[in-house]
Structures are given as structure tokens and as C-alpha cells.
Design a protein around this motif. Structure first.
Motif, short mmCIF file in Angstrom:
data_model
loop_
_atom_site.label_atom_id
_atom_site.label_comp_id
_atom_site.label_asym_id
_atom_site.label_seq_id
_atom_site.Cartn_x
_atom_site.Cartn_y
_atom_site.Cartn_z
N LEU A 179 3.46 14.76 -8.56
CA LEU A 179 4.29 15.88 -8.11
C LEU A 179 5.45 16.18 -9.05
CD1 LEU A 179 4.43 15.19 -4.26
CD2 LEU A 179 3.03 16.87 -5.46
N ASN A 180 5.97 15.17 -9.73
CA ASN A 180 7.10 15.41 -10.63
C ASN A 180 6.81 16.47 -11.69
OD1 ASN A 180 9.57 14.03 -9.99
ND2 ASN A 180 8.51 12.09 -10.33
N PRO A 181 5.63 16.46 -12.34
CA PRO A 181 5.36 17.50 -13.35
C PRO A 181 5.25 18.91 -12.77
CG PRO A 181 3.88 15.62 -13.65
CD PRO A 181 4.56 15.44 -12.32
N GLN A 182 5.10 19.04 -11.45
CA GLN A 182 4.99 20.37 -10.85
C GLN A 182 6.34 21.04 -10.68
OE1 GLN A 182 2.45 20.41 -7.38
NE2 GLN A 182 1.02 18.92 -8.28
N ARG A 183 7.40 20.27 -10.78
CA ARG A 183 8.74 20.86 -10.65
C ARG A 183 9.01 21.89 -11.74
NH1 ARG A 183 14.50 17.50 -10.44
NH2 ARG A 183 15.86 19.32 -10.65
N PRO A 184 8.85 21.56 -13.04
CA PRO A 184 9.10 22.59 -14.07
C PRO A 184 8.15 23.77 -13.97
CG PRO A 184 8.14 20.61 -15.06
CD PRO A 184 8.51 20.26 -13.66
N ASP A 210 11.02 29.41 -2.95
CA ASP A 210 11.05 28.62 -1.71
C ASP A 210 10.15 27.39 -1.83
OD1 ASP A 210 12.78 30.44 -0.58
OD2 ASP A 210 11.20 31.57 0.46
N ALA A 211 8.99 27.58 -2.47
CA ALA A 211 8.08 26.45 -2.68
C ALA A 211 8.73 25.39 -3.56
CB ALA A 211 6.77 26.93 -3.30
N LEU A 212 9.48 25.82 -4.56
CA LEU A 212 10.19 24.88 -5.43
C LEU A 212 11.19 24.06 -4.62
CD1 LEU A 212 11.09 23.70 -8.17
CD2 LEU A 212 12.58 25.72 -8.43
N ASN A 213 11.92 24.72 -3.72
CA ASN A 213 12.88 23.98 -2.88
C ASN A 213 12.17 22.96 -1.99
OD1 ASN A 213 15.14 25.34 -3.85
ND2 ASN A 213 14.89 27.03 -2.39
N ARG A 214 11.01 23.32 -1.46
CA ARG A 214 10.24 22.37 -0.65
C ARG A 214 9.79 21.19 -1.50
NH1 ARG A 214 5.36 24.88 2.34
NH2 ARG A 214 5.36 22.79 3.24
N LEU A 215 9.32 21.48 -2.70
CA LEU A 215 8.87 20.41 -3.59
C LEU A 215 10.02 19.47 -3.92
CD1 LEU A 215 6.73 19.09 -5.41
CD2 LEU A 215 7.44 20.68 -7.22
N LEU A 216 11.19 20.03 -4.20
CA LEU A 216 12.35 19.18 -4.51
C LEU A 216 12.71 18.31 -3.32
CD1 LEU A 216 14.63 21.73 -6.44
CD2 LEU A 216 13.27 19.87 -7.40
N ARG A 217 12.60 18.86 -2.12
CA ARG A 217 12.88 18.07 -0.93
C ARG A 217 11.87 16.93 -0.78
NH1 ARG A 217 12.72 21.87 2.32
NH2 ARG A 217 10.77 21.53 3.45
N ASP A 235 0.83 -1.20 0.00
CA ASP A 235 0.00 0.00 0.00
C ASP A 235 0.87 1.26 0.00
OD1 ASP A 235 -2.69 1.32 0.35
OD2 ASP A 235 -1.70 2.02 2.18
N THR A 236 1.93 1.26 0.80
CA THR A 236 2.80 2.43 0.88
C THR A 236 3.54 2.65 -0.43
OG1 THR A 236 3.11 2.04 3.26
CG2 THR A 236 4.68 3.50 2.17
N GLU A 237 4.00 1.57 -1.05
CA GLU A 237 4.67 1.70 -2.35
C GLU A 237 3.74 2.29 -3.39
OE1 GLU A 237 5.96 -2.36 -2.89
OE2 GLU A 237 8.04 -1.80 -2.56
N THR A 238 2.48 1.88 -3.38
CA THR A 238 1.50 2.41 -4.33
C THR A 238 1.28 3.89 -4.12
OG1 THR A 238 0.38 0.26 -4.44
CG2 THR A 238 -0.85 2.18 -5.19
N ARG A 239 1.18 4.31 -2.86
CA ARG A 239 0.98 5.74 -2.56
C ARG A 239 2.18 6.56 -3.00
NH1 ARG A 239 -3.32 6.36 1.26
NH2 ARG A 239 -3.96 4.36 2.17
N ILE A 240 3.37 6.07 -2.71
CA ILE A 240 4.57 6.82 -3.10
C ILE A 240 4.65 6.98 -4.61
CG2 ILE A 240 7.10 6.68 -3.18
CD1 ILE A 240 7.00 5.43 -0.39
N SER A 241 4.40 5.91 -5.34
CA SER A 241 4.44 5.98 -6.80
C SER A 241 3.41 6.98 -7.33
CB SER A 241 4.19 4.60 -7.40
OG SER A 241 5.21 3.70 -7.05
N GLY A 242 2.22 6.97 -6.72
CA GLY A 242 1.18 7.89 -7.16
C GLY A 242 1.54 9.34 -6.91
N LEU A 276 10.22 15.48 -3.22
CA LEU A 276 10.50 14.50 -4.27
C LEU A 276 11.70 13.62 -3.89
CD1 LEU A 276 10.00 16.70 -7.48
CD2 LEU A 276 8.49 14.90 -6.61
N GLU A 277 12.74 14.24 -3.32
CA GLU A 277 13.90 13.47 -2.88
C GLU A 277 13.51 12.51 -1.76
OE1 GLU A 277 16.67 16.45 -1.78
OE2 GLU A 277 17.21 16.99 -3.84
N THR A 278 12.68 12.98 -0.83
CA THR A 278 12.24 12.12 0.27
C THR A 278 11.43 10.95 -0.24
OG1 THR A 278 12.19 14.00 1.80
CG2 THR A 278 10.95 12.04 2.43
N LEU A 279 10.51 11.20 -1.17
CA LEU A 279 9.69 10.12 -1.73
C LEU A 279 10.54 9.11 -2.48
CD1 LEU A 279 6.65 12.22 -3.02
CD2 LEU A 279 6.63 10.58 -1.13
#
Length: 310
Positions: A184-189, A212-219, A172-179, A221-224
Motif C-alpha cells: 500500500l505504501n507505493p500507492q500513496r504517490p 478523498d481516496a488518498l485521504n482514506r489510504l493515508l488513514r 501471523d498478524t505482524e506478517t499480514r501488516i508488514s505485507g 497506512l497510519e492505522t497499520l
């Protein structure tokens, strides 16, 4: 925009603190597209994007405004969200107005609307965008923390050699992370463009907030991504634990079969009911055969231990 109140897709019309109107409409009504094109005088390409049902996160900068499509959470509560709980919020921002459309209200929009009704909220369309992105990422941060806790709990169960409890939660956790990574990846650009491109709608301070929001998003994404790698390692550990348990069970079965194989041969041989069998004429012949079987079993066990097989 006052005429929008008579449209079936109308949700609310709220003023920002500088007086700029914020029109919020639902795309589930066919009249919404016609109103946005005829009354709000939006370009047909912008309207098509604002009312499209299945859309990906993206941004489009025009001289007269900015179109932003984002995936955000639309469920309130403390429970861990599912990726399908992220739906699109569509925004068209100019220097003097905000138009948003939705298929289901996302939490950041609900939060900003409640602030405005309470006398607070954003003052300009640029601040509206920055507030919405920050509120969106705040909820994403809560979900990432829940996923971290879930992964830590899975690791604890694996270390306790309880894979039967860890496996359902792991899947279940793997499915959530992938989702979440998929959304979230397309929100980086998008945030990279909004935080770097100079546009009249977004002031310098708001560009800094979006950076600053971009830096949070990158963090996030790295955590996920790190959580996904941890789960892959834990999954390997579970497989090794299960392989060891299977090997141990197979070895025990093989050892028992090895011990009883010669006994089966002996008892089968004595069961042929032919004359001349050993111990046939003895009064205690049965017990003599039992003693022979016990001695044979003991000899096999001793031989296996001597060869370090037990």
C-alpha cells in the motif's frame, strides 16, 4: 477492439455508459502483448508495463492517456486476506477507451464488470478509474478492520497472561501488516499524482474523488503503522511475562535445591558404611536420622524466610 475477441488472452469487452469500450485481457498469453502493440497501437513501453509479470504499483502520465499499475485484492470472502492475495491490475486509460490486463482477476475489476452487465457502472474512463480505486480501498478497509480486531484480541490474551495463545496469532498478524504496508505504501504517490495533476482523462469531480481516496489510504497506512507499534509493545509484554515465569520457576528450583542440599550431604555422609557413625547402635537410629533431617530442613526454611528469600 472487436478483433480482440479472437485472441487467446481475451477476457471481455464491455462498453461503459458513454459508449467507451473496456477491453480486459490476460497477460498469461504471449499473444496479448502483440495485439496491444499491433492492433491497439499502444507504445511499446506501455505494453511492456501492461504485460510485465512482477510489477510494482506506479503511474505514468502521457498526453494521450494514463497508465496505472495497482496492487489489489483478488479473493472474495469474509476471511482475513494475506498480503500475497494482492496482485497487480494494469490499466491504460484514454478519453475514449479503457484497457486492463491481469494475471489474476482482482475484486474491484469483477465488481465493476458486474455493475456494467447489470446496466450500471462507470460512465467514462475517468469515473472507471475512480470507481476502481474506491472499490479497492473499500476492501482494504475491511482487511484493516480485521487486523484491528485481531490486534485487540491479542491484547486481551496478553492482559490475561496467556502468551501461549497470543504468540501464534501475533506472528501471523505482524506478517499480514508488514505485507499490506509493503503493497500500500507505493500507492500513496500514485493517488497524490492522480488527484493533483490536470489531465483530460480525469475530470475535476474524479480528481476530488481520488483526493478523498488518498485521504482514506493515508488513514489506513497510519492505522497499520499504529497496529505494528501496538504489536511491538504487546510483544515486549509477552517477553516480560515469560521472563517473570522463567524467573519464578528458576527461583523455585533454586529454593528446593537449597533446602535439599544439606539433607543430601547428611544422607550421603551416613551412607559411607564405616563404623562409628552416630545412631549406629540405637534401635531407632534410622528414625533419629530422619528427625535430624526434618529439623535441618525446617531450619533452612526458617532461615530463608527470615532473610525474605521465600
Amino acid at each position: 477492439m472487436q478483433t480482440a475477441q479472437h485472441q487467446p488472452g481475451y477476457l471481455h469487452l464491455l462498453p461503459l455508459k458513454d459508449g467507451s469500450p473496456w477491453l480486459h485481457m490476460c497477460i498469461r498469453h504471449a499473444e496479448t502483448a502483440g495485439y496491444l502493440m499491433a492492433e491497439a497501437a499502444l507504445d511499446d513501453l506501455i505494453v511492456d508495463a501492461l504485460v510485465e509479470e512482477d510489477t510494482r504499483s506506479r503511474v505514468r502520465l502521457r498526453d494521450d492517456g494514463i497508465m496505472v499499475l495497482l496492487k489489489a485484492m483478488h479473493l472474495k470472502g469474509d476471511e482475513m486476506a494475506k498480503p500475497e492475495d494482492m496482485v497487480s491490475i494494469r490499466l491504460w486509460l484514454t478519453q475514449s477507451s479503457v484497457i486492463t490486463t491481469r494475471e489474476a482477476d482482482v475484486d474491484p475489476v469483477i465488481e465493476i464488470a458486474s455493475r456494467l452487465k447489470a446496466g450500471g457502472g462507470p460512465a467514462t474512463p475517468g469515473i472507471f478509474l475512480a470507481d476502481l480505486v474506491e472499490e479497492h480501498l473499500r476492501e482494504v478497509g475491511e482487511q484493516v478492520e480485521m487486523l484491528e480486531d485481531a490486534t485487540d484480541n491479542i491484547g486481551r490474551l496478553v492482559n490475561l497472561h496467556q502468551p501461549e495463545k497470543a504468540c501464534p496469532s501475533m506472528a501471523d498478524t505482524e506478517t499480514r501488516i508488514s505485507g499490506f504496508l509493503r503493497h500500500l505504501n507505493p500507492q500513496r504517490p500514485i493517488l497524490e499524482i492522480l488527484s493533483t495533476q490536470i489531465h483530460p482523462v480525469i475530470a475535476e469531480r474524479e480528481r476530488s474523488r481520488l483526493d478523498d481516496a488518498l485521504n482514506r489510504l493515508l488513514r489506513f497506512l497510519e492505522t497499520l503503522q499504529n497496529l505494528r507499534e501496538r504489536l511491538a509493545i504487546l510483544n515486549d509484554q509477552v517477553e516480560r511475562i515469560q521472563d517473570r515465569e522463567l524467573s519464578r520457576s528458576s527461583y523455585a528450583f533454586a529454593a528446593v535445591a537449597t533446602i535439599f542440599l544439606p539433607l543430601t550431604f547428611v544422607t550421603g555422609l551416613f551412607g559411607v558404611n564405616l563404623s562409628g557413625l552416630p545412631f549406629e547402635t540405637l534401635a531407632h537410629g534410622f528414625w533419629a536420622l530422619v528427625a535430624v533431617c526434618v529439623a535441618l530442613a525446617a531450619a533452612v526454611v526458617w532461615l530463608m524466610r527470615w532473610n525474605k528469600m521465600l
